[in-house]
Design an enzyme around this catalytic site. Sequence first.
Site, PDB file in Angstrom:
ATOM      1  N   HIS A 112       5.092   4.518  -1.374  1.00 33.06           N
ATOM      2  CA  HIS A 112       5.020   3.058  -1.493  1.00 33.06           C
ATOM      3  C   HIS A 112       3.967   2.651  -2.528  1.00 33.06           C
ATOM      4  O   HIS A 112       2.887   2.191  -2.159  1.00 33.06           O
ATOM      5  CB  HIS A 112       4.714   2.467  -0.103  1.00 33.06           C
ATOM      6  CG  HIS A 112       4.644   0.978  -0.053  1.00 33.06           C
ATOM      7  ND1 HIS A 112       5.329   0.153  -0.918  1.00 33.06           N
ATOM      8  CD2 HIS A 112       3.958   0.144   0.790  1.00 33.06           C
ATOM      9  CE1 HIS A 112       5.070  -1.111  -0.606  1.00 33.06           C
ATOM     10  NE2 HIS A 112       4.237  -1.134   0.409  1.00 33.06           N
ATOM     11  N   ILE A 133      -0.183   6.773   0.520  1.00 30.15           N
ATOM     12  CA  ILE A 133      -0.775   6.136  -0.666  1.00 30.15           C
ATOM     13  C   ILE A 133      -0.134   6.801  -1.877  1.00 30.15           C
ATOM     14  O   ILE A 133      -0.098   8.035  -1.964  1.00 30.15           O
ATOM     15  CB  ILE A 133      -2.305   6.313  -0.657  1.00 30.15           C
ATOM     16  CG1 ILE A 133      -2.901   5.530   0.526  1.00 30.15           C
ATOM     17  CG2 ILE A 133      -2.921   5.866  -1.980  1.00 30.15           C
ATOM     18  CD1 ILE A 133      -4.355   5.878   0.822  1.00 30.15           C
ATOM     19  N   LYS A 149       8.384   5.179   3.802  1.00 27.11           N
ATOM     20  CA  LYS A 149       7.744   6.134   4.692  1.00 27.11           C
ATOM     21  C   LYS A 149       7.638   7.532   4.075  1.00 27.11           C
ATOM     22  O   LYS A 149       6.583   8.161   4.143  1.00 27.11           O
ATOM     23  CB  LYS A 149       8.559   6.180   5.997  1.00 27.11           C
ATOM     24  CG  LYS A 149       8.155   7.225   6.988  1.00 27.11           C
ATOM     25  CD  LYS A 149       6.807   6.894   7.601  1.00 27.11           C
ATOM     26  CE  LYS A 149       6.144   8.120   8.188  1.00 27.11           C
ATOM     27  NZ  LYS A 149       5.493   8.958   7.182  1.00 27.11           N
ATOM     28  N   CYS A 194       3.323  -6.619  -1.599  1.00 28.93           N
ATOM     29  CA  CYS A 194       4.217  -5.462  -1.664  1.00 28.93           C
ATOM     30  C   CYS A 194       5.642  -5.855  -2.056  1.00 28.93           C
ATOM     31  O   CYS A 194       6.495  -4.983  -2.232  1.00 28.93           O
ATOM     32  CB  CYS A 194       4.221  -4.730  -0.326  1.00 28.93           C
ATOM     33  SG  CYS A 194       2.552  -4.379   0.251  1.00 28.93           S
TER      34      CYS A 194
END
Lengths: 388, 132
Positions: free
Chosen positions: A334, A210, A330, A84
């Site tokens: 992401h 997602i 959040k 990430c």
Amino acid sequence: MTGVRVAGVGLTPFGTHEGRAGRDMFAEAALAALADAGVASEDVEHLNYGNFMGALAERQGHQAPLMVEAAGLRCAGTRYEEACASAGVAIREAVRAVRSGEADVVLAGGMERMTNLSTAEVTESLAVAADELFEVRAGVTFPGAYALMARAYFDRYGGDREDLAHVASKNHANALVNEYAQYQRAVSVEEVLDAPVVASPLGLFDACPITDGASSVVLVSESYAAEHDLDAPVAVTGTGQGGDRAALQDRADMARTPAAADAADEAYDDAGITARDVDVAEVHDCFTIAEVLAIEALGFYEPGEGIGAARRGETTRDGRLPVNLSGGLKAKGHPVGATGGSQLAEMTRLLRGDHPNSDAVPDATVGLTHNAGGTVASAVVHVLEVAE
Amino acid sequence: MSGTEGVDRPDGPTYEEWVAALDRNGFYLECANGHGSLPPRRVCPECGDTDLTQRSLPGTGTVATFSEVHVAGPAFAGETPYVTAVVDFGPVRLTGVLREVAADEVAVGDEVRADVEPDGPGDRPLVVFRPA
């Protein structure tokens, strides 16, 4: 060593881009960044591109040359993979290339396509960032790993789910006005607490969504910016990277993230600042507990003190150190390989004054971005400053 | 001829040998400076020592942290909810699935023993913990 300016930034909206190929999303972000910079595509000397799970999600490895082509560039490209933190490390290497004098103009960023997979497939694909032998085979998921860290934190320092719920609620509130955010809706503390459990003690609203999306930044040398009369007031003045053991079980302390602390120390030294100089931060809040661990590792709070920061109103938009004014991972979303680039893009806009939340930090001159890979087995930190 | 024929295997045990031994004589690796680690490994990750010796895993460990997982990948989809735990065994920690105890009955510090379930989810041996 030459200074590095952020000449332009570009993002796709984060969310569900049904049916859109990754190359199309990256092209949108790259063209937006070049237009924002006022830099001609033929001046770009290299593409530094972040992507994590493209070989699983789109059956597409070797993405860098595809993205060069899609963005209309005439240069070589390299894909960077650090889970990430993929775009974070792509940007860090771009900063190093410009500083060394090797390049005057580098396009950096990333892309991830995720919503075309089922939740189970995404869960499995993200778990690949953990240790395959000692974690994935034992059923550790990405949310499960952060849940293990949350429990370890509660056991060591105290705090509870309600403290974490304040982190989620704060970041959703910040995303309300961000046109690029996946969720532009408020979430109350009660809603977070009432959401279904994903991996105890974390619920659905403790987790980032997602997401599909792409990010780009155009980094240029100070001399290039001057020669081309670019309006590029924000400089990258510090960069740092840290690493840790891949498996949680092998860490000295599961309630701390020393890779982020090491990255921050390096970036602070590089910029010649301390944690106290930072006015605003974008941190890697893939889960609510991750924001707590980040603000402690970055030196804003002592270990055990970060858990109550959102609840006390210290990291909210009107607090002394606003964290994740973009909405964070959040609420903004992401798309894993794009996230580090989006943090730099959002921070640049916040410091330039053209972000919808810039009014929360009108006098800010120093911003920090923190991008983490896996359960913070890798971390990249950048310091951005208003240079003129 | 396969590419690995005639190539010496590493000196230490493989992961497969380690997990297969968990139910009878589980072991970890110890370097000359007393750091524990797990195979496959050629070097102590703490100090770089290459002199690694097999030592018996303590008979019981204590739960360091745990989570009840409700959303899993395909291999564990039929298992949810299940409790994943990291357990301290002195010089090393192991991660596995906690059996024979409900999630709301688990606490950090609980004593468990390590075991292996052959052909777990995904048809691979699964590290499990049972109450000691």
